[in-house]
Structure formats: C-alpha cells, structure tokens
Scaffold this motif. Structure first.
Motif, PDB file in Angstrom:
ATOM      1  N   LYS A   1       9.321   2.935   7.716  1.00 28.24           N
ATOM      2  CA  LYS A   1       9.548   4.267   8.283  1.00 28.24           C
ATOM      3  C   LYS A   1       9.209   5.353   7.263  1.00 28.24           C
ATOM      4  O   LYS A   1       8.643   6.405   7.623  1.00 28.24           O
ATOM      5  N   ARG A   2       9.535   5.099   6.010  1.00 28.19           N
ATOM      6  CA  ARG A   2       9.278   6.092   4.975  1.00 28.19           C
ATOM      7  C   ARG A   2       7.793   6.186   4.615  1.00 28.19           C
ATOM      8  O   ARG A   2       7.244   7.279   4.451  1.00 28.19           O
ATOM      9  N   GLU A   3       7.125   5.037   4.521  1.00 28.89           N
ATOM     10  CA  GLU A   3       5.742   5.017   4.050  1.00 28.89           C
ATOM     11  C   GLU A   3       4.712   5.187   5.166  1.00 28.89           C
ATOM     12  O   GLU A   3       3.588   5.631   4.908  1.00 28.89           O
ATOM     13  N   ILE A   4       5.088   4.821   6.414  1.00 30.24           N
ATOM     14  CA  ILE A   4       4.115   4.847   7.511  1.00 30.24           C
ATOM     15  C   ILE A   4       4.553   5.783   8.627  1.00 30.24           C
ATOM     16  O   ILE A   4       3.819   6.673   9.041  1.00 30.24           O
ATOM     17  N   GLY A   5       5.765   5.586   9.127  1.00 29.12           N
ATOM     18  CA  GLY A   5       6.262   6.376  10.247  1.00 29.12           C
ATOM     19  C   GLY A   5       6.973   5.472  11.233  1.00 29.12           C
ATOM     20  O   GLY A   5       7.369   4.356  10.904  1.00 29.12           O
ATOM     21  N   LYS A   6       7.129   5.939  12.450  1.00 27.32           N
ATOM     22  CA  LYS A   6       7.819   5.138  13.462  1.00 27.32           C
ATOM     23  C   LYS A   6       6.940   3.972  13.897  1.00 27.32           C
ATOM     24  O   LYS A   6       5.737   3.920  13.600  1.00 27.32           O
ATOM     25  N   GLN A   7       7.545   3.054  14.626  1.00 26.04           N
ATOM     26  CA  GLN A   7       6.812   1.857  15.072  1.00 26.04           C
ATOM     27  C   GLN A   7       5.590   2.247  15.914  1.00 26.04           C
ATOM     28  O   GLN A   7       5.640   3.143  16.760  1.00 26.04           O
ATOM     29  N   MET A   8       4.486   1.538  15.671  1.00 26.27           N
ATOM     30  CA  MET A   8       3.208   1.691  16.364  1.00 26.27           C
ATOM     31  C   MET A   8       2.532   3.031  16.099  1.00 26.27           C
ATOM     32  O   MET A   8       1.518   3.353  16.731  1.00 26.27           O
TER      33      MET A   8
END
Length: 272
Positions: free
Chosen positions: A116-123
C-alpha cells in the motif's frame, strides 16, 4: 467470491497471439481429439493472458473462442470463474501476495502495508506501468512464509524491509533473484543442513554394503542327499479278530487248517 467483470474500455478492439506462441497453441490443441477441442480453453486463455501483458481483454477471450469454435459466453464463464485470469490491466511486475493463514501468521499483514505504501491500493497500476499488486489465496509455499509471487517467480521468507528492497529494485529496473531471501536453500533449515551432513551418504562409498544390518540369519538348508533304503522289519499283527454273533474270535493266521476229503477245511473244535 467477488463479482468479476472484465474491463471493456481498456481491452481495445482486437487481439492477436504472438507468432512464437503458435507452437504452444498447437501443442495444447494436439492433446485433444477434433471433437473435444474446447478442452484446451484454460491453457489457451493462459497463453492469451501472457501475450496480453498479464491480463485477459475481451478481444483476447473472443480470439480463444473463435479458435476453439466455442460460444463467447462459454469462454467468458471460464475466464470470470478462475482467479488465475486477471480481467483488468496490471503492471509489468504484478505482485500476488499470499494472505492465507500460514503467511498471515508469519507477517503477511506487514507485507500488505508495504504494498500500500510503495504501490497503492490493490490492482492499482503505478504511473510508470511497472508495478501492481493483489492479495491471493494460498500459493503452496507455506514452509517459506510469508511469500509473494511476482509474475512467474516466488520470493519467500520475506520481511517488510527485504520486501521493500525488492519493490525498490523492480521500480528501478534492477533484477532480483527469486527464491528464499534469507540464508537457506529452498526449504532447508536457515544456515544450512543440520542432519544427513556426512558426505559418505552421497558419494557412493557406501554402495559396497552387501546386506542390511541387524537382519536375522537365514536358516540352514536341509540336506537333500539320499541315505539309502531303510531295513524292512518283520511283519506285525499276524493275528486278527473277526466278529461273530455276540463274540469276537481270535483267528490264528499262522497255522493251516486240516483239509477233508472234499477239499474243504475241517472246522476246529471250539473251546468254551
């Protein structure tokens, strides 16, 4: 299971398999008779997903249906049922994070926070199209929990720090070695093997053993050599009893009865 719908807008208008995929398609279709070609629908959908940047568009599903002469709806049913098929775009490196009980107990929740911190929410796909992630069910590497699958490779024995380093390298185009991320080989103990460490167990030097230890000794075989015919003994029981009315009579078979003039044996006098 959540309702799964495919992304019509992102899929475009057409899809074509890559030329190098045609041999794989022929291989899978060759496994089934001409009237059972629809049995190849799952492997062909998998190949289509690989050729479509990791997800299945609606034109890709139609291409599979046309090749197998199947109604479109039958292919849609398969693609929306199995979660191995992704129905919306993903990043170049798609992370599947195992959240089932063994991984959850070993720290999968902390790994989700890293995502969540490095990419974001799922998908969610990062702006550079390099990363996306989702939580999945058991990936079968419980002994190396917690773990993730990135594209086709497993990354195991993760900590929040080591996982963040992997994501950082993927962002920057740096190759990351798959497998355990600690000092262990596959599922062996950390730091190396603790048992069966004698090299003689594996170099063939013990192959000279002719029998297993501690087995009972085999019984000695009986001699089959002939020892001669035994001596014949004298006949026994030369006297026998014959029943008469109410009384048994002992007959001496060693003496001969006297003959009469007509050749018949004369009866002997009976003694009371």
């Amino acid at each position: 299971m959540a309702l799964r719908r495919f992304d019509l807008e992102a899929g475009g208008e057409s899809f074509a398999f890559k030329p190098e995929t045609e041999d794989k398609i022929a291989f899978w279709r060759g496994k089934y008779p001409a009237d059972k070609q629809r049995s190849a629908v799952i492997p062909l959908l998998w190949l289509a997903q690989k050729d479509n940047n990791g997800w299945l568009s609606e034109p890709a599903m139609r291409e599979v249906a046309d090749r197998l002469e199947m109604p479109y709806i039958r292919v849609y049913e398969v693609a929306t049922f199995y979660t191995m098929f992704r129905l919306q775009p993903v990043g170049k490196f798609h992370i599947q994070l195992c959240g089932t009980t063994p991984c959850q107990l070993r720290g999968a929740e902390d790994l989700k926070e890293v995502c969540k911190r490095e990419i974001g929410k799922q998908m969610y796909v990062t702006d550079d199209k390099r990363l996306s992630w989702e939580e999945v069910e058991c990936l079968g590497a419980c002994v190396n929990a917690p773990m993730v699958q990135i594209n086709d490779d497993y990354y195991e024995d993760l900590t929040p720090d080591s996982f963040a380093q992997i994501i950082g390298r993927l962002k920057n185009g740096v190759e990351v070695a798959p497998g355990p991320q600690i000092d262990r080989v596959n599922s062996a103990p950390e730091g190396g093997a603790k048992t069966l460490t004698d090299a003689a167990l594996f170099d063939g030097s013990r192959n000279a053993i002719s029998k297993l230890p501690n087995l009972p000794e085999p019984a000695a075989e009986a001699s089959a050599e002939a020892t001669g015919k035994p001596d014949a003994g004298a006949p026994t029981n030369v006297k026998r009893e014959e029943p008469t009315a109410g009384k048994a009579t002992l007959i001496d078979t060693t003496s001969k009865p006297e003959a009469t003039k007509d050749g018949m044996s004369a009866p002997k006098d009976k003694k009371d």
